[in-house]
Enzyme design. Structure first.
Site, PDB file in Angstrom:
ATOM      1  N   PRO A  82       0.822  -1.344  -0.122  1.00 45.37           N
ATOM      2  CG  PRO A  82      -0.069  -1.043   2.090  1.00 45.37           C
ATOM      3  CD  PRO A  82       0.652  -2.212   1.054  1.00 45.37           C
ATOM      4  CD  GLU A  83       3.774   2.872  -3.791  1.00 44.42           C
ATOM      5  OE1 GLU A  83       4.107   3.933  -4.266  1.00 44.42           O
ATOM      6  OE2 GLU A  83       4.373   1.835  -4.232  1.00 44.42           O
TER       7      GLU A  83
ATOM      8  CE  LYS B 217       4.790   5.310   0.935  1.00 44.79           C
ATOM      9  NZ  LYS B 217       6.197   4.679   0.971  1.00 44.79           N
TER      10      LYS B 217
ATOM     11  NE  ARG C 147       5.366 -10.608   2.041  1.00 45.55           N
ATOM     12  CZ  ARG C 147       5.452 -10.451   0.829  1.00 45.55           C
ATOM     13  NH1 ARG C 147       6.497  -9.408   0.479  1.00 45.55           N
ATOM     14  NH2 ARG C 147       4.793 -10.826  -0.295  1.00 45.55           N
TER      15      ARG C 147
ATOM     16  NE  ARG D 239      18.145  15.984  -0.667  1.00 44.45           N
ATOM     17  CZ  ARG D 239      17.905  14.873  -0.089  1.00 44.45           C
ATOM     18  NH1 ARG D 239      18.650  14.402   1.058  1.00 44.45           N
ATOM     19  NH2 ARG D 239      16.733  14.078  -0.425  1.00 44.45           N
TER      20      ARG D 239
ATOM     21  NE  ARG E 232      12.641  -0.602  -2.212  1.00 41.09           N
ATOM     22  CZ  ARG E 232      13.317  -0.581  -1.002  1.00 41.09           C
ATOM     23  NH1 ARG E 232      14.489  -0.613  -1.116  1.00 41.09           N
ATOM     24  NH2 ARG E 232      12.528  -0.981   0.062  1.00 41.09           N
TER      25      ARG E 232
END
Length: 320
Positions: free
Chosen positions: A2-3, A82, A141, A197, A307
Site C-alpha cells: 500500500p502506498e 502512508k 508479513r 541536492r 529494490r
DNA sequence: AAGTTTGTTCAGCT
DNA sequence: CAGCTGAACAAACT
C-alpha cells in the site's frame, strides 16, 4: 504494498464506520503487530518503538494496548502519506495509529464473519447508526503495525492531513512530510529541495521527509510519465521538469485512487477485502521486458536502493 | 530452499 | 558535524 492511493482507499472506507463508533472489546492475537506501540508503563524508555520483544514484554504490550483501547470513541480517520490514524474522541489527545507496511489490511467485518488470514489484532466496535462490526488488522508479513500514540501540534499549524479536523498529528508521524494531495503541501519548497541536492531523483521521491506517500510502484510510474531516468541527480533537473514531475505524481495518484488502488494477488485490498484495478494501468512497474507503451522499447529493470527500478531506456535517458 | 518483496532507520563513511 | 548511502531488518510465501 500500500502506498498513498491504497491507504487513502482504506481511510475513506473506514470513515463512515469508525467516526462516532465506540470500542466494545479488543483482542491482540500477535503482539508483533504492535511494534510501534509503547506501553505507558515503560514510556521511560525500556522498550522503545521497534525493539524486538521477549514473551513477557509482548504480553505487557498487548495488555496495555487492549486496556487503553477498550471503551474509547473514535473521531474521523485521518491520513498523511502512508500513515493512517483514528483520533480518540475523549480524554487526552491520542490516536490509534496504523502503518500498513507491505501487507497490512484494515478489514471491516460482521461480528460473526469467518476469520480472514493473518488477523493480528481485532477490535469489536459499535456505531450508533451502523451497529456492530469488527475491525480486523490483518498483516501477513508483519511489517506494518498498530499503536496508540500521543498527538502533537503540526509544525505549520494546518490540519494534519486528509480527513484530519485538527492541526494534531501522531508523534511517530510528525517527521513525515505532507503528501502531494494535501492542500498544505508546499510545491515551491519541494521543488527547491529536490533541485538542491545531487541525490538521485528516485531516492528523493521515496524520501518520506521530503514528500510522503510515494513508494516504489508510483515512483517508477511518475518517472516514466515524466520521462526522467530514476538515477538523475536532483541538481540536473530544471525547475520546469521538476514541476512536471510533481504534476505526474499527483496525476498517477489520482488515477490509481479512482481505480481503487493497485493490487497484486491479494496483498492489497480495501476495507471489504476487495482488490483495486490500477495494476492493469501500470506502464513501467513490474513490466520488465515488455514493450514501453510509448515507444515499444523493452522496459528495463535495474537494482536500485536494494529494490527494482523499472524504466524505459529510450524515453528515460539519464540527465535531460 | 534460497530468493524476492518494501518502508524505515541507522551505522559508518566522507 | 552534517550529509550521504548502502544495507539491515521486519516475515512469509514460492
Amino acid at each position: 504494498m500500500p502506498e498513498l492511493p491504497e491507504v487513502e482507499v482504506v481511510r475513506a472506507g473506514l470513515a463512515p464506520a469508525l467516526n462516532g463508533a465506540s470500542v466494545v472489546a479488543a483482542e491482540v492475537r500477535d503482539a508483533r503487530a504492535l511494534k510501534r506501540h509503547v506501553p505507558l508503563s515503560d514510556e521511560a524508555g525500556v522498550g522503545g518503538v521497534g525493539v524486538s520483544l521477549d514473551a513477557a514484554a509482548a504480553a505487557v504490550r498487548a495488555a496495555d494496548f487492549e486496556r487503553r483501547i477498550v471503551g474509547v470513541s473514535f473521531a474521523a480517520p485521518a491520513r498523511r502519506g502512508k500513515f493512517l490514524w483514528v483520533p480518540i474522541a475523549d480524554g487526552p489527545p491520542v490516536a490509534l495509529l496504523a502503518h500498513l507496511g507491505m501487507s497490512g489490511q484494515m478489514l471491516l467485518r460482521a461480528h460473526d464473519a469467518p476469520d480472514d488470514a493473518h488477523v493480528r489484532v481485532r477490535l469489536w466496535i459499535e456505531h450508533p447508526e451502523h451497529g456492530e462490526l469488527r475491525l480486523d488488522f490483518s498483516d501477513q508479513r508483519l511489517f506494518g503495525s498498530l499503536a496508540i500514540d500521543a498527538l502533537v501540534a503540526t509544525d505549520d499549524g494546518f490540519a494534519a492531513g486528509r480527513g484530519a479536523a485538527e492541526a494534531l498529528i501522531p508523534g511517530q508521524a510528525a517527521h513525515i512530510a505532507r503528501d502531494p494531495l494535501d492542500p498544505a503541501f508546499d510545491d515551491a519548497l519541494f521543488i527547491a529541495r529536490l533541485r538542491a541536492r545531487p541525490v538521485a531523483v528516485k531516492r528523493q521521491l521515496l524520501d518520506q521527509g521530503l514528500i510522503s506517500g510515494v513508494g516504489n510502484i508510483y515512483a517508477d510510474e511518475a518517472l516514466w510519465r515524466a520521462r526522467i531516468h530514476p538515477e538523475t541527480a536532483g541538481t540536473r533537473i530544471g525547475a520546469a521538469k521538476a514541476t512536471e514531475l510533481l504534476a505526474h505524481v499527483r496525476e498517477v495518484f489520482a488515477k490509481a485512487l479512482a481505480e481503487g488502488g493497485t493490487s497484486f494477488d491479494a496483498q492489497y485490498v480495501n476495507v471489504n477485502g476487495q482488490a483495486g484495478y490500477f495494476a492493469h494501468s501500470l506502464n513501467a512497474y513490474g513490466r520488465t521486458g515488455e514493450a514501453c507503451p510509448r515507444c515499444g522499447t523493452p522496459i528495463r529493470r535495474m537494482a536500485f536502493m536494494n529494490r527494482g527500478s523499472h524504466f524505459c531506456p529510450k524515453c528515460q535517458r539519464k540527465r535531460t
